[in-house]
Design a protein around this motif. Structure first.
Motif, short mmCIF file in Angstrom:
data_model
loop_
_atom_site.label_atom_id
_atom_site.label_comp_id
_atom_site.label_asym_id
_atom_site.label_seq_id
_atom_site.Cartn_x
_atom_site.Cartn_y
_atom_site.Cartn_z
N ASN A 151 -26.48 -30.92 -31.00
CA ASN A 151 -27.45 -30.20 -31.82
C ASN A 151 -27.72 -28.79 -31.27
OD1 ASN A 151 -29.33 -30.19 -34.06
ND2 ASN A 151 -30.96 -30.24 -32.52
N GLN A 152 -27.77 -28.65 -29.96
CA GLN A 152 -27.96 -27.34 -29.36
C GLN A 152 -26.78 -26.42 -29.65
OE1 GLN A 152 -28.60 -28.92 -25.34
NE2 GLN A 152 -30.65 -28.01 -25.34
N TRP A 153 -25.60 -26.97 -29.57
CA TRP A 153 -24.38 -26.19 -29.85
C TRP A 153 -24.36 -25.72 -31.30
CZ3 TRP A 153 -20.43 -23.85 -27.48
CH2 TRP A 153 -19.25 -23.61 -28.17
N LYS A 154 -24.75 -26.61 -32.21
CA LYS A 154 -24.73 -26.24 -33.63
C LYS A 154 -25.78 -25.18 -33.95
CE LYS A 154 -22.83 -30.47 -35.67
NZ LYS A 154 -23.08 -31.60 -36.60
N LYS A 155 -26.94 -25.27 -33.30
CA LYS A 155 -28.02 -24.33 -33.59
C LYS A 155 -27.76 -22.93 -33.04
CE LYS A 155 -32.02 -27.40 -34.15
NZ LYS A 155 -33.34 -27.81 -33.60
N ASP A 156 -27.16 -22.86 -31.85
CA ASP A 156 -26.98 -21.54 -31.22
C ASP A 156 -25.73 -21.55 -30.35
OD1 ASP A 156 -27.24 -18.99 -30.25
OD2 ASP A 156 -29.33 -19.20 -29.66
N GLN A 157 -24.59 -21.60 -31.01
CA GLN A 157 -23.32 -21.66 -30.30
C GLN A 157 -23.12 -20.46 -29.37
OE1 GLN A 157 -19.81 -22.80 -32.62
NE2 GLN A 157 -18.67 -21.12 -31.69
N LYS A 175 -15.83 -31.57 -20.78
CA LYS A 175 -15.75 -33.03 -20.81
C LYS A 175 -16.85 -33.65 -21.67
CE LYS A 175 -14.36 -33.02 -15.91
NZ LYS A 175 -14.63 -33.62 -14.56
N PRO A 176 -16.53 -34.74 -22.37
CA PRO A 176 -17.61 -35.57 -22.92
C PRO A 176 -18.39 -36.14 -21.73
CG PRO A 176 -15.46 -36.20 -23.82
CD PRO A 176 -15.20 -35.30 -22.66
N ALA A 177 -19.70 -36.17 -21.81
CA ALA A 177 -20.49 -36.63 -20.66
C ALA A 177 -20.36 -38.13 -20.43
CB ALA A 177 -21.96 -36.27 -20.86
N ASN A 178 -19.98 -38.88 -21.49
CA ASN A 178 -20.04 -40.34 -21.39
C ASN A 178 -18.72 -41.05 -21.68
OD1 ASN A 178 -23.04 -41.22 -21.01
ND2 ASN A 178 -23.09 -39.51 -22.45
N LEU A 179 -17.64 -40.51 -21.17
CA LEU A 179 -16.35 -41.20 -21.28
C LEU A 179 -15.63 -41.10 -19.95
CD1 LEU A 179 -14.70 -40.48 -24.76
CD2 LEU A 179 -15.34 -42.68 -23.80
N GLY A 180 -14.68 -42.02 -19.76
CA GLY A 180 -13.85 -41.99 -18.56
C GLY A 180 -12.39 -41.89 -18.95
N SER A 181 -11.51 -42.17 -17.99
CA SER A 181 -10.06 -42.14 -18.20
C SER A 181 -9.57 -40.79 -18.71
CB SER A 181 -9.62 -43.25 -19.17
OG SER A 181 -9.92 -44.51 -18.63
N SER A 182 -10.35 -39.74 -18.48
CA SER A 182 -10.00 -38.37 -18.88
C SER A 182 -9.89 -38.20 -20.39
CB SER A 182 -8.69 -37.92 -18.21
OG SER A 182 -8.83 -37.90 -16.81
N VAL A 183 -10.45 -39.13 -21.16
CA VAL A 183 -10.44 -39.02 -22.62
C VAL A 183 -11.33 -37.85 -23.05
CG1 VAL A 183 -11.04 -40.16 -24.78
CG2 VAL A 183 -9.98 -41.47 -22.93
N ILE A 195 -14.05 -22.54 -26.72
CA ILE A 195 -14.67 -23.00 -27.97
C ILE A 195 -13.92 -24.21 -28.50
CG2 ILE A 195 -15.18 -22.39 -30.36
CD1 ILE A 195 -15.51 -19.48 -29.39
N ALA A 196 -12.58 -24.15 -28.47
CA ALA A 196 -11.77 -25.26 -28.96
C ALA A 196 -12.00 -26.52 -28.13
CB ALA A 196 -10.30 -24.87 -28.94
N ALA A 197 -12.15 -26.35 -26.82
CA ALA A 197 -12.35 -27.49 -25.93
C ALA A 197 -13.70 -28.16 -26.19
CB ALA A 197 -12.27 -27.03 -24.47
N VAL A 198 -14.73 -27.35 -26.45
CA VAL A 198 -16.04 -27.91 -26.76
C VAL A 198 -15.98 -28.70 -28.06
CG1 VAL A 198 -18.43 -27.37 -27.38
CG2 VAL A 198 -17.35 -26.17 -25.47
N GLU A 199 -15.37 -28.12 -29.08
CA GLU A 199 -15.27 -28.80 -30.37
C GLU A 199 -14.50 -30.11 -30.24
OE1 GLU A 199 -16.79 -28.11 -33.02
OE2 GLU A 199 -17.52 -26.06 -32.68
N PHE A 200 -13.47 -30.11 -29.40
CA PHE A 200 -12.68 -31.32 -29.19
C PHE A 200 -13.52 -32.38 -28.48
CE2 PHE A 200 -9.58 -33.65 -26.38
CZ PHE A 200 -8.99 -34.40 -27.39
N ALA A 201 -14.24 -31.98 -27.42
CA ALA A 201 -15.05 -32.94 -26.66
C ALA A 201 -16.15 -33.54 -27.51
CB ALA A 201 -15.63 -32.25 -25.43
#
Length: 354
Positions: A151-157, A175-183, A195-201
């Motif tokens: 929500n913070q990212w969407k409001k003020d990227q 990184k996603p905060a709540n995944l393992g195995s480097s997913v 920017i692309a990495a954030v959108e992917f995560a």
């Protein structure tokens, strides 16, 4: 008399397949003369399927995708009670809805013994931000990082882009905060790739952590125990890829693992001391793998701990203990013993209160 051992695997997680690989490996190592092994498969949709007791190892993970016989049971309670209720459960779940304390809470409410970490340590260990905040409370050194929610990212990227680029330098690891195995993890080397990495995560989690990339060796150590945990030998990861990603861990086999890791006695002592401190600050139990960075000048930074590390025979955690003199089957036995020990302690507290 054989102990009834429930193997719980699969799960509603991006790490579902990793869990199946772990469960397959465990069935190939477990002593069927010692345990009656009850498979409990959780589908991608979250449906629980309890199978007939296994009498021999399974050859492929596909054999563990249990089909449902008859109608759907009324509740999860039917799986874990009634005929064949396990004496202890070995949760072989990786990622959300399994490694994050949720299923551990279920077992606690149902008063069923289980191996491995409890609710608090699992949930805190799963959330990389909470974990790092707890590490900071006891003064453990870490790389700089920034975190935010979807929500913070969407409001003020732009605000968050400016914050990352002002407080951190490239390369950064998103990184996603709540995944393992480097997913869901990506390495960002410039503005566009960040920017692309954030959108992917964000496809994998609502909370994102962005860490400062550094030039350092990656060292890991296994920890085993409850109130008196012990460390394994050290292992070093030397990935061929840009980082130790999912493919490197589970598919391509090109990553070089150095066991024991070539470090000085002083660095080894520091690593093991920090690992035990990290284990205790999260109130861990059973097993943990602690991951570190060691810089050129031998500064030690803790990266994270994993409360359900990769657990196939070729995964780092079992390999570290193998080099420390504990075989894969012995490791399984020890985890079961530790789980029963922790459950017995809880029962004694309950009896005292009653």
């Amino acid at each position: 008399m054989k102990k009834k051992l429930g193997l719980v695997y699969g799960g509603k997680s991006a790490e579902h397949e990793v869990s199946l690989s772990t469960a397959t490996a465990v069935t190939n190592a477990i002593d069927f003369d010692k345990y009656e092994v009850i498979p409990v498969y959780i589908t991608y949709e979250g449906e629980w399927r309890k199978g007939e007791p296994l009498v021999a190892p399974v050859e492929t993970a596909e054999q563990l995708r249990l089909t449902r016989d008859g109608g759907k049971p009324d509740s999860i309670h039917d799986f874990l009670n009634g005929n064949g209720v396990p004496d202890i459960i070995l949760p072989l779940l990786h990622g959300t809805n399994g490694e994050d304390g949720t299923v551990q809470g279920l077992f606690e409410v149902m008063n069923i013994p289980y191996a491995g970490n409890g609710v608090l340590s699992s949930s805190a260990g799963m959330d990389k931000v909470v974990m790092k905040q707890l590490f900071a409370q006891v003064g453990l050194k870490q790389v700089p990082y920034v975190y935010f929610i979807r929500n913070q990212w969407k409001k003020d990227q732009q605000f968050w882009i400016d914050k990352m680029e002002s407080e951190l330098t490239f390369p950064m690891f998103v990184k996603p905060a709540n995944l393992g195995s480097s997913v869901g993890i990506s390495k960002a080397t410039d503005h566009e790739s960040l920017i692309a990495a954030v959108e992917f995560a964000l496809k994998f989690d609502r909370k994102i952590i962005v860490e400062q990339g550094i030039t350092a060796r990656e060292i890991e150590v296994g920890i085993l125990g409850n109130d008196d945990p012990k460390c394994s030998v050290l292992g070093e990861i030397k990935p061929v890829a840009a980082f130790y990603d999912y493919e490197a861990k589970y598919q391509d086999g090109n990553t070089e693992l150095l066991i024991p890791a070539p470090v000085t006695d002083e660095v080894e002592m520091t690593l093991k001391d920090i690992a035990i401190r990290a284990f205790k600050v999260l109130d861990c139990a059973g097993l943990v793998r602690a991951d570190f960075f060691v810089t050129e000048d031998n500064e030690v930074l803790i990266n994270e701990i994993n409360t359900m590390p990769g657990f196939t025979p070729t995964s780092m955690f079992p390999l570290l203990w193998q080099h420390a003199g504990t075989s894969y089957p012995e490791l399984i036995d020890r985890l079961i013993e530790l789980g029963l020990e922790r459950h017995e302690e809880k029962q004694q507290i309950q009896y005292t209160m009653d």
